[in-house]
Scaffold this active site. Structure first.
Site: not given
Length: 294
Positions: A27, A30-31, A34, A182
Site C-alpha cells: 500500500m 515503503l520502509h 517492504h 509499519s
C-alpha cells in the site's frame, strides 16, 4: 523500471516478461520491511512486479484511509534502486469501477483478532489480492509476518481457489528497539514512540515463559497482557494465542506451533505485532511452513 497505471498496459507488459515472476503487493509508504520482501523476490525470480495501491475496501468508515501516509515518488525511487522490473499503481476507480459488485470472502480464519475489530477488512484484502494475482499472474508472492492473520487468510484463499502460485512469508523487520516497522509508525510522537515498544516487550515476555517450559495458554496471554497494561499510553485491543495453522484459539497446553498476536492503540495509530512459538519459528522458513498450513 516500468511504472504502469492501467490494466491494459499491465497485461501487455506482463505477457512479455520471461521466466519466474515474483509479486510484492504493497500500500506504499515503503520502509525496510517492504524492501525485505522485494529483496527476497529479486533473489528468487527472473522478474519482480510490485504494486502500490491503498485499497479502500479494506478500510472501515472510522479508519484512516484519507490520511494514510503517501509518498509515491519516494516509493518508486526505492523500488527502482532494488531492481524491481514493473510497478503497478492503479486508481481506486480502475480497480472498483462503477457498479462493481464482486467480492471474495474467506470464512473461518477471518474470524477473531483483526476480523472482530474490522469486520469488512479481510473481504477487502482477499478481493484486491485475488485481483492482483489475476492481473499479474505471478509464480510467487511475498507477504510479511507482521500481518500474520492476513497471511493465513490469503493462503487459505490461494488453496481454496487453486491459484497456481507459492506464498512466502518473510520475518518482521524491526527498529533497533524492537518496534515492528509499519507505515503507521509515522503518526507516533516521541513519547508514543517509546510507549509503542510495549507490544514487542509483551510478546518477548510471553516468549520467554514459553522457552522456559510454560505451555498454559492463559499464563502466556497474561504475561503479554501485563506488559501492555503497564504502559499508560497503550490501549489494548486484543491478545490472541492460537494454533498457527488454523488460528483456533489455544485452550489447553500444547506443543504444536502457536501464534501470539496482539493489537493496541498508541496515540493515533493502532499497532500490530506477533511472534510464533517456539521462537525459533520466527524465520522465513518457519513462518512459511507454519502459518496457515492446516
Amino acid at each position: 523500471m516500468q511504472v504502469i497505471d492501467n490494466i491494459a498496459e499491465l497485461r501487455s507488459v506482463r505477457g512479455a516478461l520471461q521466466g519466474r515472476i515474483g509479486l510484492v503487493p504493497t500500500m506504499g509508504y515503503l520502509h525496510e520491511g517492504h524492501l525485505s520482501l522485494v529483496r527476497a523476490a529479486r533473489a528468487e525470480n527472473d522478474a519482480v512486479i510490485a504494486t502500490i495501491f491503498i485499497n479502500p475496501t479494506q478500510f472501515s468508515a472510522h479508519e484512516d484511509l484519507s490520511t494514510y501516509p503517501r509518498d509515491m515518488p519516494h516509493d518508486l525511487a526505492m523500488l527502482e534502486a532494488e531492481g524491481v522490473n514493473v510497478v503497478f499503481t492503479p486508481t481506486p476507480e480502475m480497480m472498483y469501477p462503477p457498479r462493481y459488485q464482486t467480492y471474495v470472502s474467506v470464512e473461518q480464519v477471518t474470524q477473531g483478532r483483526e476480523g472482530a475489530t474490522r469486520p469488512e477488512h479481510f473481504r477487502g484484502v482477499t478481493t484486491i489480492v485475488s485481483k492482483l494475482f489475476n492481473l499479474t499472474q505471478p509464480d510467487t508472492a511475498y507477504f510479511g509476518q507482521k500481518d500474520a492473520q492476513q497471511v493465513v487468510v490469503i493462503r487459505q484463499m490461494v488453496r481454496d481457489l487453486n491459484f497456481p502460485l507459492q506464498i512466502f512469508v518473510c520475518p518482521i523487520t524491526r527498529e533497533h528497539d524492537g518496534l515492528a516497522m509499519s507505515s503507521r509508525n509515522v503518526y507516533l510522537n516521541e513519547t508514543e514512540r517509546q510507549a509503542a515498544t510495549a507490544l514487542s516487550r509483551a510478546w518477548q515476555a510471553a516468549g520467554a515463559l514459553y522457552e522456559q517450559g510454560t505451555r498454559d495458554p492463559d499464563a502466556l496471554r497474561q504475561a503479554a497482557e501485563t506488559i501492555i497494561k503497564a504502559e499508560p499510553l497503550a490501549q489494548l485491543d486484543y491478545i490472541s494465542l492460537a494454533h498457527a495453522n488454523t488460528l483456533e484459539e489455544a485452550t489447553a497446553p500444547s506443543n504444536t506451533p502457536l501464534l501470539l498476536s496482539l493489537a493496541a492503540q498508541v496515540g493515533k495509530p493502532r499497532l500490530l505485532d506477533n511472534c510464533l512459538l517456539p521462537l525459533s519459528l520466527n524465520t522465513r522458513e518457519g513462518a512459511t511452513k507454519t502459518l496457515g498450513i492446516g
